[in-house]
Design a protein around this motif. Sequence first.
Motif, mmCIF file in Angstrom:
data_model
loop_
_atom_site.group_PDB
_atom_site.id
_atom_site.type_symbol
_atom_site.label_atom_id
_atom_site.label_comp_id
_atom_site.label_asym_id
_atom_site.label_seq_id
_atom_site.Cartn_x
_atom_site.Cartn_y
_atom_site.Cartn_z
ATOM 1 N N LEU A 49 0.793 -1.150 0.013
ATOM 2 C CA LEU A 49 0.260 0.146 0.402
ATOM 3 C C LEU A 49 1.056 0.870 0.090
ATOM 4 O O LEU A 49 0.126 2.116 -0.038
ATOM 5 N N GLY A 50 1.827 1.047 -0.277
ATOM 6 C CA GLY A 50 2.970 2.297 -0.428
ATOM 7 C C GLY A 50 2.976 2.743 -1.232
ATOM 8 O O GLY A 50 2.560 2.119 -2.678
ATOM 9 N N PRO A 51 3.895 3.644 -1.278
ATOM 10 C CA PRO A 51 3.967 4.626 -2.803
ATOM 11 C C PRO A 51 5.013 3.640 -3.954
ATOM 12 O O PRO A 51 4.700 3.739 -5.166
ATOM 13 N N ARG A 52 5.378 3.072 -3.240
ATOM 14 C CA ARG A 52 6.867 2.041 -4.012
ATOM 15 C C ARG A 52 5.406 0.682 -4.774
ATOM 16 O O ARG A 52 6.158 0.020 -5.706
ATOM 17 N N GLY A 53 4.576 0.106 -3.914
ATOM 18 C CA GLY A 53 4.032 -0.712 -4.554
ATOM 19 C C GLY A 53 4.360 -2.519 -4.370
ATOM 20 O O GLY A 53 4.301 -3.235 -4.815
ATOM 21 N N ALA A 54 5.365 -2.480 -3.391
ATOM 22 C CA ALA A 54 6.135 -3.299 -3.292
ATOM 23 C C ALA A 54 6.548 -4.071 -1.730
ATOM 24 O O ALA A 54 7.172 -2.752 -1.318
ATOM 25 N N THR A 55 6.992 -4.931 -1.234
ATOM 26 C CA THR A 55 7.787 -5.462 -0.183
ATOM 27 C C THR A 55 9.045 -5.766 -0.372
ATOM 28 O O THR A 55 9.729 -5.346 -1.617
ATOM 29 N N PRO A 56 9.542 -5.637 0.566
ATOM 30 C CA PRO A 56 10.911 -5.749 0.742
ATOM 31 C C PRO A 56 11.830 -6.324 -0.659
ATOM 32 O O PRO A 56 12.630 -6.739 -1.506
#
Length: 326
Positions: free
Chosen positions: A117-124
């Motif tokens: 849901l963050g701006p990067r749309g990606a998990t670590p």
Amino acid sequence: MALTLKMPFRRRSDAPAGAVRADSDKRRRMVVSPEGVPIPFMLASRGSRAAALFLDLLMIFGAMIGSTLIIVWVASGVGIDVDKTDGAAGRAMQALVIVWIVVLFLFRNAWFLFFELGPRGATPGKRICGIRVAARARGENGGRLTTEAVIARNLVRDIELFMPLIFFISASVEGGDTEMAGWAGLGWFLIFALFPFFNRDRLRCGDMIAGTWVVEAPKTKLEQALSVGAAARGRSQETGAQYKFSDADLAIYGEYELQVLERVLRENRADGLRDVTEAICRKIGWNAGAGDERAFLEAYYAQLRARLETGMRFGKRKADKHSERA
């Protein structure tokens, strides 16, 4: 001596060139942005998606172990005996157990939701593998990744991944047939694990339900500035119009839109210049006037790029128009 880290999910450089091109062609897609600009992108490979999931699960497991050790250390540090179940010590131990259960629940369920849901749309894990979640194109137009889509795809992951474990654990606790439960869990897991191999967009079941897909998102920086004409200094040679944009006018867009604008200027198609000019004018409340689209876009490109580069020097980046400046 320079060392190169070779990850198992990265394509080997000595692979046949024809095979690399064939796979890239199969994974290449094209969508049309809301500004009417065709945007090419590449679907993530199945290997990179599997590697990202493995890395995320490894991090989640490590975080669970770490939080457990911290809670045990806190309990021992304040003199709580884990064997006592009565009195004040027992109540304190019960409170710590509740905290531990909540922490484990959050790591298992909120990890994917929080990062996607963050701006990067990606998990670590996805960021390490250079991929991210994106809204799947509907028809010819792409869309924005919504909260509902992220929640839906991650709720389905529980059914895809954790249900087999529940089968086996339930059978073990209740004294049932663990061998049968193990085979049932394995069959269930394989059905969903092999799902991406049977559709051209490499979608897992959660992606199909949520309307998402996973695409390549390599780490990039602003490329060398496009060589633009005198209009980049703010004045059109055609009409003499002065194009000077306020910070609010430039704050609407980010690095992604800058790259799209650069592509439009390089292609220099009249219809593309017109469509993008109209889209920007609607956003910022301007009217560039017909016939002066390239001068308007060159000025906007130069000033937007200068603003983004200034932000980078202070450690602030704006990925796209949907994200806040970091």
